[in-house]
Design a protein around this motif. Structure first.
Motif, PDB file in Angstrom:
ATOM      1  N   ILE A 307       0.851  -1.199   0.000  1.00 51.33           N
ATOM      2  CA  ILE A 307       0.000   0.000   0.000  1.00 51.33           C
ATOM      3  C   ILE A 307       0.884   1.245   0.000  1.00 51.33           C
ATOM      4  O   ILE A 307       1.931   1.265   0.673  1.00 51.33           O
ATOM      5  CB  ILE A 307      -0.909   0.011   1.259  1.00 51.33           C
ATOM      6  N   VAL A 308       0.492   2.260  -0.733  1.00 47.54           N
ATOM      7  CA  VAL A 308       1.181   3.554  -0.668  1.00 47.54           C
ATOM      8  C   VAL A 308       0.215   4.574  -0.059  1.00 47.54           C
ATOM      9  O   VAL A 308      -0.929   4.679  -0.495  1.00 47.54           O
ATOM     10  CB  VAL A 308       1.608   4.050  -2.070  1.00 47.54           C
ATOM     11  N   ASP A 309       0.705   5.302   0.953  1.00 45.19           N
ATOM     12  CA  ASP A 309      -0.107   6.368   1.571  1.00 45.19           C
ATOM     13  C   ASP A 309       0.579   7.695   1.251  1.00 45.19           C
ATOM     14  O   ASP A 309       1.681   7.969   1.749  1.00 45.19           O
ATOM     15  CB  ASP A 309      -0.202   6.139   3.091  1.00 45.19           C
ATOM     16  N   LEU A 310      -0.057   8.504   0.400  1.00 48.61           N
ATOM     17  CA  LEU A 310       0.525   9.786  -0.022  1.00 48.61           C
ATOM     18  C   LEU A 310      -0.093  10.920   0.788  1.00 48.61           C
ATOM     19  O   LEU A 310      -1.294  10.906   1.029  1.00 48.61           O
ATOM     20  CB  LEU A 310       0.257   9.998  -1.510  1.00 48.61           C
ATOM     21  N   VAL A 330       4.427   8.602   2.344  1.00 46.22           N
ATOM     22  CA  VAL A 330       5.146   9.734   1.753  1.00 46.22           C
ATOM     23  C   VAL A 330       4.506  11.022   2.261  1.00 46.22           C
ATOM     24  O   VAL A 330       3.275  11.169   2.249  1.00 46.22           O
ATOM     25  CB  VAL A 330       5.093   9.682   0.207  1.00 46.22           C
ATOM     26  N   GLU A 331       5.352  11.958   2.668  1.00 46.49           N
ATOM     27  CA  GLU A 331       4.852  13.176   3.320  1.00 46.49           C
ATOM     28  C   GLU A 331       5.912  14.267   3.173  1.00 46.49           C
ATOM     29  O   GLU A 331       7.107  13.975   3.133  1.00 46.49           O
ATOM     30  CB  GLU A 331       4.560  12.839   4.804  1.00 46.49           C
ATOM     31  N   GLY A 332       5.444  15.539   3.133  1.00 44.66           N
ATOM     32  CA  GLY A 332       6.385  16.649   2.962  1.00 44.66           C
ATOM     33  C   GLY A 332       6.823  17.303   4.253  1.00 44.66           C
ATOM     34  O   GLY A 332       7.735  18.135   4.240  1.00 44.66           O
ATOM     35  N   ASP A 333       6.186  16.970   5.369  1.00 42.20           N
ATOM     36  CA  ASP A 333       6.524  17.596   6.655  1.00 42.20           C
ATOM     37  C   ASP A 333       7.422  16.636   7.429  1.00 42.20           C
ATOM     38  O   ASP A 333       6.995  15.555   7.854  1.00 42.20           O
ATOM     39  CB  ASP A 333       5.223  17.883   7.424  1.00 42.20           C
ATOM     40  N   GLU A 334       8.684  17.073   7.612  1.00 44.05           N
ATOM     41  CA  GLU A 334       9.695  16.180   8.182  1.00 44.05           C
ATOM     42  C   GLU A 334       9.331  15.724   9.598  1.00 44.05           C
ATOM     43  O   GLU A 334       9.484  14.547   9.952  1.00 44.05           O
ATOM     44  CB  GLU A 334      11.043  16.914   8.192  1.00 44.05           C
ATOM     45  N   ALA A 335       8.836  16.676  10.413  1.00 41.84           N
ATOM     46  CA  ALA A 335       8.539  16.331  11.811  1.00 41.84           C
ATOM     47  C   ALA A 335       7.387  15.324  11.884  1.00 41.84           C
ATOM     48  O   ALA A 335       7.428  14.372  12.683  1.00 41.84           O
ATOM     49  CB  ALA A 335       8.180  17.593  12.589  1.00 41.84           C
ATOM     50  N   ALA A 336       6.373  15.513  11.047  1.00 41.06           N
ATOM     51  CA  ALA A 336       5.236  14.576  11.043  1.00 41.06           C
ATOM     52  C   ALA A 336       5.709  13.185  10.627  1.00 41.06           C
ATOM     53  O   ALA A 336       5.337  12.170  11.233  1.00 41.06           O
ATOM     54  CB  ALA A 336       4.144  15.076  10.092  1.00 41.06           C
ATOM     55  N   LEU A 337       6.568  13.160   9.592  1.00 42.43           N
ATOM     56  CA  LEU A 337       7.040  11.864   9.082  1.00 42.43           C
ATOM     57  C   LEU A 337       7.898  11.150  10.124  1.00 42.43           C
ATOM     58  O   LEU A 337       7.823   9.924  10.271  1.00 42.43           O
ATOM     59  CB  LEU A 337       7.820  12.088   7.788  1.00 42.43           C
ATOM     60  N   GLU A 338       8.704  11.929  10.843  1.00 38.28           N
ATOM     61  CA  GLU A 338       9.550  11.341  11.895  1.00 38.28           C
ATOM     62  C   GLU A 338       8.671  10.734  12.995  1.00 38.28           C
ATOM     63  O   GLU A 338       8.940   9.643  13.504  1.00 38.28           O
ATOM     64  CB  GLU A 338      10.488  12.420  12.449  1.00 38.28           C
ATOM     65  N   ALA A 339       7.583  11.436  13.352  1.00 38.65           N
ATOM     66  CA  ALA A 339       6.658  10.917  14.373  1.00 38.65           C
ATOM     67  C   ALA A 339       6.025   9.605  13.891  1.00 38.65           C
ATOM     68  O   ALA A 339       5.905   8.636  14.652  1.00 38.65           O
ATOM     69  CB  ALA A 339       5.566  11.948  14.662  1.00 38.65           C
ATOM     70  N   ALA A 343       6.493   5.904  15.639  1.00 34.74           N
ATOM     71  CA  ALA A 343       5.334   5.114  16.076  1.00 34.74           C
ATOM     72  C   ALA A 343       5.342   3.731  15.418  1.00 34.74           C
ATOM     73  O   ALA A 343       5.021   2.725  16.063  1.00 34.74           O
ATOM     74  CB  ALA A 343       4.043   5.857  15.739  1.00 34.74           C
ATOM     75  N   ALA A 344       5.716   3.689  14.145  1.00 37.91           N
ATOM     76  CA  ALA A 344       5.755   2.402  13.430  1.00 37.91           C
ATOM     77  C   ALA A 344       6.808   1.486  14.052  1.00 37.91           C
ATOM     78  O   ALA A 344       6.558   0.289  14.268  1.00 37.91           O
ATOM     79  CB  ALA A 344       6.047   2.642  11.947  1.00 37.91           C
ATOM     80  N   ARG A 345       7.985   2.062  14.364  1.00 33.15           N
ATOM     81  CA  ARG A 345       9.044   1.250  14.997  1.00 33.15           C
ATOM     82  C   ARG A 345       8.562   0.705  16.329  1.00 33.15           C
ATOM     83  O   ARG A 345       8.722  -0.475  16.633  1.00 33.15           O
ATOM     84  CB  ARG A 345      10.309   2.102  15.211  1.00 33.15           C
ATOM     85  N   ALA A 346       7.953   1.589  17.141  1.00 33.18           N
ATOM     86  CA  ALA A 346       7.509   1.177  18.484  1.00 33.18           C
ATOM     87  C   ALA A 346       6.448   0.083  18.400  1.00 33.18           C
ATOM     88  O   ALA A 346       6.399  -0.809  19.252  1.00 33.18           O
ATOM     89  CB  ALA A 346       6.965   2.390  19.242  1.00 33.18           C
ATOM     90  N   ALA A 347       5.604   0.147  17.373  1.00 40.48           N
ATOM     91  CA  ALA A 347       4.514  -0.840  17.254  1.00 40.48           C
ATOM     92  C   ALA A 347       4.930  -2.044  16.412  1.00 40.48           C
ATOM     93  O   ALA A 347       4.146  -2.983  16.254  1.00 40.48           O
ATOM     94  CB  ALA A 347       3.289  -0.165  16.623  1.00 40.48           C
ATOM     95  N   GLY A 348       6.164  -2.007  15.877  1.00 40.85           N
ATOM     96  CA  GLY A 348       6.645  -3.130  15.063  1.00 40.85           C
ATOM     97  C   GLY A 348       5.866  -3.285  13.763  1.00 40.85           C
ATOM     98  O   GLY A 348       5.634  -4.407  13.304  1.00 40.85           O
ATOM     99  N   LEU A 349       5.469  -2.162  13.160  1.00 42.05           N
ATOM    100  CA  LEU A 349       4.664  -2.219  11.938  1.00 42.05           C
ATOM    101  C   LEU A 349       5.537  -1.986  10.699  1.00 42.05           C
ATOM    102  O   LEU A 349       6.474  -1.168  10.740  1.00 42.05           O
ATOM    103  CB  LEU A 349       3.555  -1.156  11.985  1.00 42.05           C
ATOM    104  N   PRO A 350       5.247  -2.678   9.585  1.00 35.04           N
ATOM    105  CA  PRO A 350       6.077  -2.562   8.380  1.00 35.04           C
ATOM    106  C   PRO A 350       5.772  -1.298   7.579  1.00 35.04           C
ATOM    107  O   PRO A 350       5.016  -1.318   6.608  1.00 35.04           O
ATOM    108  CB  PRO A 350       5.699  -3.821   7.585  1.00 35.04           C
ATOM    109  N   VAL A 351       6.352  -0.167   8.007  1.00 32.82           N
ATOM    110  CA  VAL A 351       6.128   1.109   7.313  1.00 32.82           C
ATOM    111  C   VAL A 351       7.488   1.663   6.878  1.00 32.82           C
ATOM    112  O   VAL A 351       8.407   1.770   7.689  1.00 32.82           O
ATOM    113  CB  VAL A 351       5.436   2.138   8.224  1.00 32.82           C
ATOM    114  N   ARG A 352       7.609   1.985   5.604  1.00 37.94           N
ATOM    115  CA  ARG A 352       8.777   2.698   5.094  1.00 37.94           C
ATOM    116  C   ARG A 352       8.333   4.126   4.844  1.00 37.94           C
ATOM    117  O   ARG A 352       7.189   4.351   4.414  1.00 37.94           O
ATOM    118  CB  ARG A 352       9.236   2.047   3.788  1.00 37.94           C
ATOM    119  N   THR A 353       9.189   5.111   5.170  1.00 40.67           N
ATOM    120  CA  THR A 353       8.784   6.507   5.002  1.00 40.67           C
ATOM    121  C   THR A 353       9.656   7.199   3.955  1.00 40.67           C
ATOM    122  O   THR A 353      10.829   6.857   3.783  1.00 40.67           O
ATOM    123  CB  THR A 353       8.887   7.278   6.332  1.00 40.67           C
ATOM    124  N   GLU A 354       9.074   8.160   3.277  1.00 43.54           N
ATOM    125  CA  GLU A 354       9.859   8.972   2.330  1.00 43.54           C
ATOM    126  C   GLU A 354       9.424  10.430   2.455  1.00 43.54           C
ATOM    127  O   GLU A 354       8.225  10.738   2.349  1.00 43.54           O
ATOM    128  CB  GLU A 354       9.632   8.490   0.892  1.00 43.54           C
TER     129      GLU A 354
END
Ligand code: SAM
Length: 445
Positions: A307-310, A330-339, A343-354
């Motif tokens: 899935i891609v979430d833009l 994928v997101e343009g706001d660095e702070a939001a993407l870092e959050a 959260a994905a790391r803490a929950a062990g979820l397979p999310v890649r960010t760009e």
């Protein structure tokens, strides 16, 4: 405007337009035909549309014509001769001058029909007449979790509240029926704090968010950072029990004043440490409805592979979707993407960010090729360039989320021309009593 009951409501029209050359125009008598896109009553006079705030279809009144407004003209209501049975008493004492709400005077059934009509009209214009529409998901009064209060230091006091309708002036708000009630008690203390921080004619904006840990405030002030003012701000935060207070002094970077408790927001059970002032859907119930539309559709039938979430923000869609399949967010706001990533790391979820500016560099058709499903939730301007890339890609299922039915419909037409059918639409009203309405749509080909 005088009403048939004789009770004057003239104060509700404070700040309305006058004649262009300064001399008041002669009053004319009108009947309102429709409730317009912005919540004004619309009549016809001399072949032009006349927009009259706080009026309703069927009402007869006298008005004074004012400034041109697009192809039409705005008018000031003077006397209500015949009131509509759909007229109700506005619940808020600031209704009228306050630019936050334009339709508190409308009965509930007419209000819901009007919001649905905005969505339907936009879809019809883009060639999607007859699209199946789910019942509108509505947010209750007192549930808006984000608000930006503007402030200006006057000679004698601080004005704090929302912009007046069609003006930069501030309505000094003491009560608001839209935001979560825990925001209201802060305003008195915030006025006092800003009185100490600002010189006369200096301004500020307080972005207030109700998080799981309590109120999170990002205060942007024209003042300079000094030790006494930082201490004063810290005392305000602890007295008011804020979860977090961050101040942006002038053009400087954010200054973390107090972080008493984590400012987290939970997306479908997944906690996310949100950055100060970040984008969040306006209400929790609105967000649940939008997410439920997407997750509900994907949870039945075969599971997507990727899935891609833009325009992913802090991950309100990406994180819960990652329980179904790996997600590229994928997101343009660095702070939001870092959050989101934390959260994905803490929950062990397979999310890649760009991190990517999707207006300048939309995800290309070949980059989308490995995905089964695309979710896109752009800002008000929409995402035409991104829709064109989705149209050229082999993706077969798309969910569009939008706070602007017009740009949604424009982007939907791009997908429609590439063989997508708009199968269903969910209208979501999370901007209560305003002319805004959100929607989510499912496209397949
Ligand atoms: C309507 S919000 C949706 C966020 C998220 N989907 C949610 O539901 O909370 C739009 C998001 O697009 C981001 N955005 C705005 N312009 C952008 C751009 N040009 N490129 C990438 N992201 C952008 C904003 O930072 C914001 O997070």
């Amino acid at each position: 405007m005088a009403r048939p009951s004789g009770r004057s409501r003239k104060r509700h029209w404070r700040g309305e337009v006058g004649a262009q050359d300064g001399t008041p125009a002669e009053p004319i008598r009108l009947q309102i035909d429709t409730l317009g896109r912005r919540g004004d009553g619309v009549a016809r006079h001399g072949g032009r549309a006349v927009y009259v705030a706080q009026t309703l279809p069927g009402e007869e009144l006298t008005v004074r014509l004012g400034e041109a407004d697009g192809d039409g003209v705005r008018a000031e209501a003077i006397e209500l001769i015949e009131a509509s049975p759909q007229r109700v008493e506005p619940p808020c004492p600031h209704f009228g001058p306050c630019g936050g709400c334009s339709v508190q005077h409308v009965s509930d059934p007419l209000y819901a029909e009007w919001k649905l009509g905005i969505v339907r009209t936009a879809l019809d214009r883009a060639g999607f007449a007859g699209t199946p529409m789910l019942p509108i998901a509505r947010s209750a009064p007192g549930t808006r979790r984000r608000a930006a209060f503007r402030a200006l230091r006057g000679e004698r006091s601080v004005f704090l509240g929302f912009s007046e309708r069609a003006s930069h002036r501030i309505v000094d708000v003491t009560d608001c029926r839209v935001v979560v009630p825990s925001m209201m008690p802060l305003l008195t203390a915030l006025r006092a704090l800003l009185g100490d921080m600002l010189a006369v004619r200096q301004s500020a904006v307080a972005e207030v968010t109700a998080t799981d840990g309590g109120i999170d405030m990002l205060l942007e002030v024209e003042a300079e950072a000094t030790l006494p003012l930082r201490e004063r701000a810290a005392a305000f935060a602890s007295e008011q029990g804020l979860a977090r207070l961050t101040v942006r002094w002038g053009d400087m970077q954010e200054d973390p004043i107090v972080a008493a408790r984590p400012a987290t927001v939970t997306f479908d059970g997944i906690p996310v440490p949100v950055p100060p002032g970040t984008f969040l859907q306006a209400t929790r119930s609105g967000e649940d409805a939008l997410r439920g539309f997407v997750l509900g559709a994907l949870s039945s039938g075969s599971r997507p592979g990727r899935i891609v979430d833009l325009f992913a923000g802090c991950g309100s869609f990406a994180l819960p979707l990652a329980r179904l399949a790996p997600v590229l967010a994928v997101e343009g706001d660095e702070a939001a993407l870092e959050a989101l990533a934390m959260a994905a790391r803490a929950a062990g979820l397979p999310v890649r960010t760009e991190l990517r500016d999707l207006a300048k560099r939309p995800l290309r058709a070949d980059e989308l090729a490995a995905s089964d499903v695309v979710v896109f939730d752009p800002p008000r301007l929409g995402a035409k360039a991104q829709a064109e890339q989705i149209a050229d890609s082999p993706v077969r299922q798309v969910f569009g989320i939008s706070c602007n039915p017009s740009t949604f419909a424009r982007d939907a037409a791009v997908l429609g021309a590439a063989g997508f059918a708009l199968e269903s639409v969910l209208p979501v009203d999370q901007f209560l009593w305003s002319a805004h309405v959100e929607l989510a749509g499912r496209f397949r080909r």
